[in-house]
Design a protein around this motif. Sequence first.
Motif, PDB file in Angstrom:
ATOM      1  N   SER A 184     -14.709 -35.591  -8.116  1.00 40.98           N
ATOM      2  CA  SER A 184     -15.222 -34.236  -7.983  1.00 40.98           C
ATOM      3  C   SER A 184     -16.471 -34.183  -7.101  1.00 40.98           C
ATOM      4  O   SER A 184     -17.207 -35.163  -6.966  1.00 40.98           O
ATOM      5  CB  SER A 184     -15.557 -33.666  -9.364  1.00 40.98           C
ATOM      6  OG  SER A 184     -16.651 -34.363  -9.935  1.00 40.98           O
ATOM      7  N   ARG A 185     -16.690 -33.011  -6.516  1.00 41.72           N
ATOM      8  CA  ARG A 185     -17.913 -32.782  -5.755  1.00 41.72           C
ATOM      9  C   ARG A 185     -19.137 -32.929  -6.671  1.00 41.72           C
ATOM     10  O   ARG A 185     -20.172 -33.464  -6.276  1.00 41.72           O
ATOM     11  CB  ARG A 185     -17.887 -31.384  -5.135  1.00 41.72           C
ATOM     12  CG  ARG A 185     -19.191 -30.946  -4.458  1.00 41.72           C
ATOM     13  CD  ARG A 185     -19.491 -31.773  -3.217  1.00 41.72           C
ATOM     14  NE  ARG A 185     -18.480 -31.607  -2.221  1.00 41.72           N
ATOM     15  CZ  ARG A 185     -18.436 -30.613  -1.331  1.00 41.72           C
ATOM     16  NH1 ARG A 185     -19.370 -29.683  -1.335  1.00 41.72           N
ATOM     17  NH2 ARG A 185     -17.472 -30.549  -0.436  1.00 41.72           N
ATOM     18  N   LYS A 186     -18.984 -32.474  -7.921  1.00 42.34           N
ATOM     19  CA  LYS A 186     -20.091 -32.565  -8.859  1.00 42.34           C
ATOM     20  C   LYS A 186     -20.508 -34.012  -9.076  1.00 42.34           C
ATOM     21  O   LYS A 186     -21.697 -34.329  -9.150  1.00 42.34           O
ATOM     22  CB  LYS A 186     -19.716 -31.915 -10.195  1.00 42.34           C
ATOM     23  CG  LYS A 186     -20.874 -31.841 -11.178  1.00 42.34           C
ATOM     24  CD  LYS A 186     -20.489 -31.065 -12.426  1.00 42.34           C
ATOM     25  CE  LYS A 186     -21.663 -30.976 -13.386  1.00 42.34           C
ATOM     26  NZ  LYS A 186     -21.322 -30.229 -14.620  1.00 42.34           N
ATOM     27  N   SER A 213     -14.708 -28.335  -1.207  1.00 43.85           N
ATOM     28  CA  SER A 213     -14.689 -28.836  -2.579  1.00 43.85           C
ATOM     29  C   SER A 213     -13.383 -28.438  -3.257  1.00 43.85           C
ATOM     30  O   SER A 213     -12.857 -27.342  -3.025  1.00 43.85           O
ATOM     31  CB  SER A 213     -15.868 -28.264  -3.363  1.00 43.85           C
ATOM     32  OG  SER A 213     -15.753 -28.582  -4.735  1.00 43.85           O
ATOM     33  N   ASP A 215     -13.271 -28.752  -6.664  1.00 45.04           N
ATOM     34  CA  ASP A 215     -13.678 -28.695  -8.072  1.00 45.04           C
ATOM     35  C   ASP A 215     -13.073 -27.503  -8.804  1.00 45.04           C
ATOM     36  O   ASP A 215     -12.873 -27.552 -10.020  1.00 45.04           O
ATOM     37  CB  ASP A 215     -15.195 -28.654  -8.189  1.00 45.04           C
ATOM     38  CG  ASP A 215     -15.847 -29.999  -7.924  1.00 45.04           C
ATOM     39  OD1 ASP A 215     -15.149 -30.890  -7.380  1.00 45.04           O
ATOM     40  OD2 ASP A 215     -17.032 -30.166  -8.246  1.00 45.04           O
ATOM     41  N   ASP A 265     -12.168 -36.709 -13.730  1.00 48.23           N
ATOM     42  CA  ASP A 265     -11.642 -35.372 -13.462  1.00 48.23           C
ATOM     43  C   ASP A 265     -10.199 -35.425 -12.987  1.00 48.23           C
ATOM     44  O   ASP A 265      -9.823 -36.304 -12.186  1.00 48.23           O
ATOM     45  CB  ASP A 265     -12.494 -34.688 -12.390  1.00 48.23           C
ATOM     46  CG  ASP A 265     -13.945 -34.541 -12.818  1.00 48.23           C
ATOM     47  OD1 ASP A 265     -14.176 -33.922 -13.864  1.00 48.23           O
ATOM     48  OD2 ASP A 265     -14.834 -35.067 -12.113  1.00 48.23           O
TER      49      ASP A 265
END
Length: 295
Positions: A184-186, A213, A215, A265
């Motif tokens: 994930s980008r997070k 992204s 996400d 994720d």
Amino acid sequence: MATPAGRLCLLTVHAHPDDEASKGAPTVARYHAEGVRTVLVCCTGGEEGEILNPALDKPSMAGKLAEIRSEELARAAAVIGYDEVVMLGYRDSGMEGSEANAHPDCFANADLDEAVSRLVSVIRQHRPQVIVTYPEDQGGYMHPDHVRVHDVSIPAFERAGDARYRPDLGEPWSPAKLYFTLWSRKRIEGRHQAFQDLGLESPYSDWWFERPSTDDQITTQIPVDGFIDARIEGLLAHATQIDPESTFWFGLPPEVERSIHPYDDYVLARGPRPAELPERDLFAGLRAGAAGESG
């Protein structure tokens, strides 16, 4: 070895030796610890890999890289917690645009129906309720083998339970869910920020943040507190492919690494959509009653 009736099974499909360590290893470690049977399908032998560990970059290593990577894969699988490793039997296709793309035995050139049938055979033998594979959109990383993993996994998931399709491959088995794995980008932003907070040079260039992204597609986050080291130790088991001094993989102190986004994720691609997002269990809805359908 087939999965005993009533036991949950997780089957992951990866392109090369080392992909199983970088993508979802903590999830596998968690489920293995819970008693879920864990099976890895590795589609190629990784023959086109480069020796990225300077300490092992010797002429004598190059000619036996496939053998070495097989040994590394066995060590990584044991560290992560895979109960069984199945090699799909194809040759590494090499990076996009390389000469290896033309090799007649490479995965990218394999007959699609033949490759699908090989994976269907594995699914019917091991009878997983859940399969994890790669998405079509892989964030700009278009390695031919990674693309092929996606292209083969989707029809194999759909055909494995069809009694009309290749009855010679075993008793039909319909997995309940198929997930795509992703970083994930997070997670990337958290790691980037941790490097900056510690006054360290981040390995993440602007390219990582200029990519769209994905996400918003995440449906599932698996808590992996206590299992992050499975990724670290699994990567280190691939001694030729992973530089132990790599700041990308090992540049943060272990205690910091463990604290950043302690989830893996996923995107649920096939199967009943969770009532609440994100779901926290790949086997949500499958732990009681029938865990899959045969026939």
